[in-house]
Design an enzyme around this catalytic site. Structure first.
Site, PDB file in Angstrom:
ATOM      1  N   GLU A 174      -6.514  -4.572   4.695  1.00  0.00           N
ATOM      2  CA  GLU A 174      -6.531  -5.523   3.579  1.00  0.00           C
ATOM      3  C   GLU A 174      -7.690  -6.516   3.680  1.00  0.00           C
ATOM      4  O   GLU A 174      -7.697  -7.542   3.018  1.00  0.00           O
ATOM      5  CB  GLU A 174      -5.200  -6.265   3.529  1.00  0.00           C
ATOM      6  CG  GLU A 174      -3.996  -5.354   3.353  1.00  0.00           C
ATOM      7  CD  GLU A 174      -3.733  -4.941   1.918  1.00  0.00           C
ATOM      8  OE1 GLU A 174      -3.801  -5.804   1.022  1.00  0.00           O
ATOM      9  OE2 GLU A 174      -3.440  -3.750   1.682  1.00  0.00           O
ATOM     10  N   HIS A 250       0.022 -11.508   3.434  1.00  0.00           N
ATOM     11  CA  HIS A 250      -1.227 -11.541   4.203  1.00  0.00           C
ATOM     12  C   HIS A 250      -1.192 -12.749   5.138  1.00  0.00           C
ATOM     13  O   HIS A 250      -0.522 -13.759   4.844  1.00  0.00           O
ATOM     14  CB  HIS A 250      -2.455 -11.676   3.295  1.00  0.00           C
ATOM     15  CG  HIS A 250      -2.764 -10.459   2.496  1.00  0.00           C
ATOM     16  ND1 HIS A 250      -3.176 -10.531   1.177  1.00  0.00           N
ATOM     17  CD2 HIS A 250      -2.724  -9.145   2.806  1.00  0.00           C
ATOM     18  CE1 HIS A 250      -3.373  -9.309   0.721  1.00  0.00           C
ATOM     19  NE2 HIS A 250      -3.113  -8.457   1.684  1.00  0.00           N
ATOM     20  N   CYS A 371      -7.738 -16.712  -1.330  1.00  0.00           N
ATOM     21  CA  CYS A 371      -7.782 -15.342  -1.863  1.00  0.00           C
ATOM     22  C   CYS A 371      -9.049 -15.106  -2.670  1.00  0.00           C
ATOM     23  O   CYS A 371      -9.576 -13.991  -2.709  1.00  0.00           O
ATOM     24  CB  CYS A 371      -6.569 -15.070  -2.755  1.00  0.00           C
ATOM     25  SG  CYS A 371      -5.011 -14.860  -1.873  1.00  0.00           S
TER      26      CYS A 371
END
EC number: 3.5.3.23
Length: 448
Positions: A174, A250, A371
């Site tokens: 990721e 995450h 993000c």
């Protein structure tokens, strides 16, 4: 030689919508099917970029992807003209059309993992595009991501690019959302910190029971090998599976690091004391002094952290050695989180100031300030080798703002995704964007 941490923020794409596609992401699921405002989302993101640039931080921009992804729909059996493919998908498999329209590439913390030249064996900055194979709508991003990064960091003397890892569950990757780097100065050797949710092959590591662990230990190890990192310059840590099951999909939802500092929640990791000792020891060997700030669960619960995105913040170093924390408005709206931040900044510690930004459009889909940015540490020579078209300036901000105003809709619902005109609008906008950012042909419609 001076060195910098440059934040390359993702530009929100024209198809920004609330499809509720990300299982395990509480905000994404809870706002599913609401109408979105792509224009407002893009302008909110640009305002943050401009504000950081005005504060003296190095700032860049990373282009969005072509959506809907008609080629992906064709691979799934839809045929005919582009308009017919979209119409058939809307009629026969609307969830696939929604997935093909996702603007999730805006969260460029998932675009790639980046290692600076001071850490790598060949002295180049290394990029590995993330395969994002845990979610279909994100797994289709990496080919375009690789082309865009290649156009931004094209000088092979300074930059090395690696293809995404094999797109299988064992190597779920990721990107930088589960990676940070600790160092005394950005241009000096540091310690790269890889956080994983599970091991694909070693059953000694516990796994979450409700939500998937998206990053594997094996993927993190593979990236470290590709980048030529030294064993003494790498630390691996496992995310607490219990917090994954509470919506921490995450690591950057529960911890953030910068320079010599890790800001993290008490429940973020397993074997926390061992991990902190390893970070401290390895950073000391390259001249750094590791420091940590632990947020106790008695002050901020995991639920508070997930709902406010306290840790999905940007921790930025100022010239005087103090740090600035960039947080979303949701932190101010949460009484416990805001009280903690007020006490933190008034204590005379490392984090001296908090700045609040309105990123509601992104937040409702599960992405905060961290993000939205990919961090790339560069020295002066490397920064000069970056495509200058993607470095934020006042004129570029003006051009991008006008571009958004010209091309973006101010309302988008699920039914609007079935409109073939949306694809034409997106392609027209992106074709113009590649000229503004001087990227060349990076999108499939420009290449094929």
């Amino acid at each position: 030689m001076k060195s910098y941490e440059v934040n390359f923020d993702g530009l929100v794409g024209p198809t920004h919508n609330y499809g509720g596609l990300s299982y395990g992401n509480v905000a994404s699921q809870s706002n599913s099917q609401q109408s979105s405002n792509p224009k407002e989302a893009a302008l909110q993101g640009l305002a943050k970029m401009k504000a950081l640039m005005d504060m003296g931080f190095q700032q860049g921009v990373l282009a969005p992807q072509e959506r809907p992804d008609v080629a992906a729909l064709r691979r799934l059996g839809f045929s005919g003209t582009d308009a017919q493919v979209i119409e058939r998908a809307a009629k026969e498999a609307m969830p696939l059309l929604v997935a093909s329209c996702s603007a999730s590439s805006m969260w460029v913390a998932n675009a790639a993992t980046v290692s600076p030249s001071a850490d790598t064996a060949d002295g180049r900055v290394h990029f590995t595009a993330a395969n994002l194979n845990c979610k279909y709508h994100r797994s289709i991003e990496h080919p375009t991501t690789s082309r865009v990064l290649g156009a931004m960091f094209a000088n092979q003397q300074h930059f090395a690019h690696h293809a995404a890892l094999p797109a299988v569950a064992q190597f779920g990757d990721e990107g930088a959302a589960n990676h940070t780097r600790f160092c005394r100065e950005y241009g000096e050797a540091g310690v790269e910190f890889f956080v994983f949710g599970r091991s694909a092959f070693d059953t000694r590591y516990p796994a979450p029971q409700k939500y998937p662990a998206r990053q594997t230990l094996e993927a993190s190890q593979a990236v470290a090998r590709l980048h030529g990192l030294r064993d003494e310059g790498v630390v691996y840590a496992q995310q607490n599976p219990n917090v994954i099951d509470q919506g921490v999909f995450h690591n950057d939802v529960i911890a953030v690091g910068n320079g010599e500092v890790l800001f993290y929640h008490e429940d973020a990791f397993l074997e926390t004391e061992q991990m902190l000792a390893e970070l401290q020891g390895k950073l000391a060997k390259v001249g750094g002094k590791f420091q940590s700030i632990c947020v106790p669960r008695s002050s901020v619960t995991v639920d508070d952290a997930v709902r406010s995105y306290l840790f999905n913040s940007q921790l930025l170093s100022r010239p005087d050695g103090s740090m600035l924390l960039i947080v979303p408005q949701e932190c101010q709206a949460n009484e416990r989180v805001w009280a903690y931040l007020q006490s933190l900044t008034s204590s005379g510690g490392l984090i001296r100031e908090v700045k609040v930004f309105d990123l509601k459009q992104s937040m409702q889909n599960g992405g905060g300030p961290a993000c939205l940015r990919l961090r790339v540490a560069l020295n002066e020579t490397e920064l000069a080798a970056v495509n200058p078209g993607v470095i934020m300036t006042a004129p570029l901000y003006g051009s991008l703002t006008a571009w958004v105003e010209k091309h973006y809709r101010d309302r988008l619902s699920e039914n609007d995704l079935a409109d073939p005109q949306l694809l034409l609008e997106c392609r027209t906008a992106l074709d113009e964007l590649t000229q503004i950012l001087k990227l060349g042909a990076v999108y499939p419609f420009q290449i094929n």
